[in-house]
Motif scaffolding. Sequence first.
Motif, PDB file in Angstrom:
ATOM      1  N   LEU A  86     140.394 -45.827  29.583  1.00  0.00           N
ATOM      2  CA  LEU A  86     139.555 -44.647  29.354  1.00  0.00           C
ATOM      3  C   LEU A  86     139.940 -43.541  30.316  1.00  0.00           C
ATOM      4  N   PHE A  87     140.167 -43.892  31.573  1.00  0.00           N
ATOM      5  CA  PHE A  87     140.612 -42.901  32.550  1.00  0.00           C
ATOM      6  C   PHE A  87     141.965 -42.328  32.138  1.00  0.00           C
ATOM      7  N   ASN A  88     142.888 -43.188  31.770  1.00  0.00           N
ATOM      8  CA  ASN A  88     144.224 -42.720  31.414  1.00  0.00           C
ATOM      9  C   ASN A  88     144.195 -41.759  30.227  1.00  0.00           C
ATOM     10  N   LEU A  89     143.383 -42.065  29.226  1.00  0.00           N
ATOM     11  CA  LEU A  89     143.389 -41.246  28.011  1.00  0.00           C
ATOM     12  C   LEU A  89     142.461 -40.038  28.099  1.00  0.00           C
ATOM     13  N   ASN A  90     141.376 -40.131  28.841  1.00  0.00           N
ATOM     14  CA  ASN A  90     140.403 -39.036  28.852  1.00  0.00           C
ATOM     15  C   ASN A  90     140.381 -38.222  30.136  1.00  0.00           C
ATOM     16  N   GLY A 102     155.619 -44.028  37.783  1.00  0.00           N
ATOM     17  CA  GLY A 102     156.536 -43.750  36.693  1.00  0.00           C
ATOM     18  C   GLY A 102     156.581 -44.803  35.610  1.00  0.00           C
ATOM     19  N   ASP A 103     155.518 -45.597  35.460  1.00  0.00           N
ATOM     20  CA  ASP A 103     155.495 -46.608  34.395  1.00  0.00           C
ATOM     21  C   ASP A 103     155.816 -45.946  33.059  1.00  0.00           C
ATOM     22  N   PRO A 104     156.676 -46.559  32.246  1.00  0.00           N
ATOM     23  CA  PRO A 104     157.046 -45.944  30.964  1.00  0.00           C
ATOM     24  C   PRO A 104     155.826 -45.548  30.139  1.00  0.00           C
ATOM     25  N   GLY A 105     155.758 -44.284  29.775  1.00  0.00           N
ATOM     26  CA  GLY A 105     154.645 -43.774  28.978  1.00  0.00           C
ATOM     27  C   GLY A 105     153.528 -43.162  29.778  1.00  0.00           C
ATOM     28  N   LEU A 106     153.431 -43.508  31.070  1.00  0.00           N
ATOM     29  CA  LEU A 106     152.316 -43.005  31.872  1.00  0.00           C
ATOM     30  C   LEU A 106     152.463 -41.518  32.200  1.00  0.00           C
ATOM     31  N   PRO A 107     153.618 -41.039  32.678  1.00  0.00           N
ATOM     32  CA  PRO A 107     153.746 -39.597  32.946  1.00  0.00           C
ATOM     33  C   PRO A 107     153.537 -38.738  31.707  1.00  0.00           C
ATOM     34  N   ASN A 108     153.795 -39.305  30.526  1.00  0.00           N
ATOM     35  CA  ASN A 108     153.634 -38.545  29.284  1.00  0.00           C
ATOM     36  C   ASN A 108     152.182 -38.186  29.003  1.00  0.00           C
ATOM     37  N   LEU A 109     151.256 -38.918  29.599  1.00  0.00           N
ATOM     38  CA  LEU A 109     149.845 -38.654  29.311  1.00  0.00           C
ATOM     39  C   LEU A 109     149.419 -37.302  29.880  1.00  0.00           C
ATOM     40  N   HIS A 110     149.692 -37.049  31.148  1.00  0.00           N
ATOM     41  CA  HIS A 110     149.330 -35.746  31.703  1.00  0.00           C
ATOM     42  C   HIS A 110     150.182 -34.634  31.097  1.00  0.00           C
ATOM     43  N   ALA A 111     151.408 -34.953  30.719  1.00  0.00           N
ATOM     44  CA  ALA A 111     152.296 -33.949  30.120  1.00  0.00           C
ATOM     45  C   ALA A 111     151.947 -33.655  28.665  1.00  0.00           C
ATOM     46  N   TYR A 165     133.328 -48.148  18.197  1.00  0.00           N
ATOM     47  CA  TYR A 165     133.759 -47.242  17.133  1.00  0.00           C
ATOM     48  C   TYR A 165     133.618 -45.781  17.540  1.00  0.00           C
ATOM     49  N   TYR A 166     132.639 -45.468  18.368  1.00  0.00           N
ATOM     50  CA  TYR A 166     132.558 -44.114  18.939  1.00  0.00           C
ATOM     51  C   TYR A 166     133.873 -43.773  19.643  1.00  0.00           C
ATOM     52  N   ASN A 167     134.387 -44.713  20.416  1.00  0.00           N
ATOM     53  CA  ASN A 167     135.665 -44.510  21.099  1.00  0.00           C
ATOM     54  C   ASN A 167     136.816 -44.373  20.110  1.00  0.00           C
ATOM     55  N   LEU A 168     136.837 -45.221  19.096  1.00  0.00           N
ATOM     56  CA  LEU A 168     137.914 -45.179  18.109  1.00  0.00           C
ATOM     57  C   LEU A 168     137.905 -43.862  17.341  1.00  0.00           C
ATOM     58  N   ILE A 169     136.719 -43.356  17.014  1.00  0.00           N
ATOM     59  CA  ILE A 169     136.606 -42.048  16.360  1.00  0.00           C
ATOM     60  C   ILE A 169     137.190 -40.966  17.248  1.00  0.00           C
ATOM     61  N   ASP A 170     136.834 -41.006  18.511  1.00  0.00           N
ATOM     62  CA  ASP A 170     137.261 -39.996  19.469  1.00  0.00           C
ATOM     63  C   ASP A 170     138.775 -40.025  19.639  1.00  0.00           C
ATOM     64  N   PHE A 171     139.333 -41.209  19.853  1.00  0.00           N
ATOM     65  CA  PHE A 171     140.750 -41.313  20.189  1.00  0.00           C
ATOM     66  C   PHE A 171     141.671 -41.257  18.968  1.00  0.00           C
ATOM     67  N   TYR A 172     141.334 -42.014  17.917  1.00  0.00           N
ATOM     68  CA  TYR A 172     142.290 -42.233  16.825  1.00  0.00           C
ATOM     69  C   TYR A 172     141.832 -41.668  15.479  1.00  0.00           C
ATOM     70  N   GLN A 484     135.122 -38.483  30.635  1.00  0.00           N
ATOM     71  CA  GLN A 484     134.524 -37.538  29.697  1.00  0.00           C
ATOM     72  C   GLN A 484     135.418 -36.334  29.375  1.00  0.00           C
ATOM     73  N   ARG A 485     136.362 -35.995  30.226  1.00  0.00           N
ATOM     74  CA  ARG A 485     136.921 -34.650  30.253  1.00  0.00           C
ATOM     75  C   ARG A 485     137.698 -34.260  28.992  1.00  0.00           C
ATOM     76  N   ARG A 486     138.581 -35.109  28.511  1.00  0.00           N
ATOM     77  CA  ARG A 486     139.353 -34.748  27.319  1.00  0.00           C
ATOM     78  C   ARG A 486     138.425 -34.447  26.143  1.00  0.00           C
ATOM     79  N   THR A 487     137.433 -35.275  25.930  1.00  0.00           N
ATOM     80  CA  THR A 487     136.493 -35.070  24.824  1.00  0.00           C
ATOM     81  C   THR A 487     135.777 -33.735  24.964  1.00  0.00           C
ATOM     82  N   ASP A 488     135.393 -33.396  26.195  1.00  0.00           N
ATOM     83  CA  ASP A 488     134.720 -32.118  26.432  1.00  0.00           C
ATOM     84  C   ASP A 488     135.647 -30.939  26.138  1.00  0.00           C
ATOM     85  N   LEU A 489     136.873 -31.009  26.634  1.00  0.00           N
ATOM     86  CA  LEU A 489     137.809 -29.901  26.428  1.00  0.00           C
ATOM     87  C   LEU A 489     138.123 -29.702  24.948  1.00  0.00           C
TER      88      LEU A 489
END
Length: 540
Positions: A86-90, A102-111, A165-172, A484-489
Amino acid sequence: MKMNYINKLILIIPALLLISCHDDLDQKPIDPDSFTETDVFVNATEAKGALAKLYASLALTGQQGATGQPDITGIDEGTSQYSRMLFNLNELTTDNAVVGWGDPGLPNLHALSWGASNDFITAMYFRLGQEVSFCNSFIENSQSLTDAEVEFYIAEARFLRAFTYYNLIDFYANVPLSTKVSTSLPEQSTRTELFNFVESELLEIQERLKESGTNEYGRVDRVAAWALLSKLYLNAEVWTGENRYTDAVTYAKKTINSTYSIHTTDANGNGNAYDDLFLADNDANGAQEEFIFTLNFDGNSSRTYGGTSFLIHAAIGGSMDPSLYGINGGWEGLRTTKALVNKFDYAISNSENGDPIAWEDNRAMFYTQDQNLEINTIANTFSDGYAVTKFTNIDSNGDAGSDQGGDFADTDLPIIRLAEIYLNYAEAVLRGGSGGDLQTATAYINELRERAFGGSSNGNISSSDLTLDFIIDERARELYWEGQRRTDLIRYQLFTTNTYLWPFKGDIQSGTGVEAYKTIFPIPSNIILTNENLTQNTGY
């Protein structure tokens, strides 16, 4: 008393996943059965153990403490924990956080440059899918029990499924809706269909859950259903195209008028109680009065490298002394950007170059010594960006948590707390929701700000100050690093656009807008390949 997960973990519900599992997948949820369904659902006592697994599946990662027998394979077990994802995605995708690893895929999240094979997006999909399957199995198998207490367990399982499912709606957005155990490949549902399901479930179970404040700590009551409905309705216009702000006001009011209250006074009688919310004894220091839904952690009996252990360890590095935060060492990863820091506009002290280093607003919990406000390099440079000290493994008396080794935290993580619902109410009123008023909204915001300013009214606002722009910034000040932040933005149309930029948004140091489709994550590519009923989200 914290709900004890650890003794219940062996009571595993046979899992049929939201998606199909194949041996050739890079990641997959697994079903570590230890008991048969007959053993688990023989009586209410055993069923309660199975219910604990539903809660534990969001807090922990497997069947053997922090590592060993993971629920999801193909990714580091600690990384796969729900609130870490949740922290990584939101949070990591926003102005609130960067990470130097530098874990593969991790820097891409902020970018904001991820694709459909991103490990972290995939791990969250599997984690949520497994939770749905656990809940479905519990609901189906517990129907045979006639004990009245089991009816509460079933309602809680339905809440957890709705929350998932609230999370799944939000993310996917567009994922299969699965409410029964089945071996067939599921069909895809639309975001609106999923929204309607979550809404109907919460409305139906609200009176079936225990009354406000009567359940044991760590388990939800009917107020959690009301609070989640307020969150759901606040995002309805983004997710379904329909304005539901009046409903958001209605359920925010029901939540606010319950037995839960804002924690305003610490153990010493001082008005600065905000930090109590994130201490190792936040299940008992008064903060629990504000917590509507939490993930519970204990440094001895419920260990994980996710949860608050992650939030504390990963945020410590440089010249910071880990012992002051109740742990044995920092992981030197997480920092924040100047975009968050600059939202705390009540600076009372500045460095020689003019950067803020102390604030009247006590929510500005940053470590600034030897840290640069400006981020020039994210990777392997902990000193670029202020460190965040919001979460600690120290209790109200200044003592470290129960794990003497200092690896694992006792600090619980609030997933929904009353302060967020205050902010929901204010935003819904400003967006035109009826049934509320601006004066009441202002009073709620000032209650939060008086706590933030140590009981002082120095930060209070008037009704004329209460605007949507103010609320989005106040949500950042109050709720940063709480998922919360990504959902808010997105709700404010600020996430992908050029309207609001932050350091390294779009992988540019000064920030840049990105494609609009990035407001939704892709369905993992291996899921698309194994289920012909699914269509990938636009843009991926």
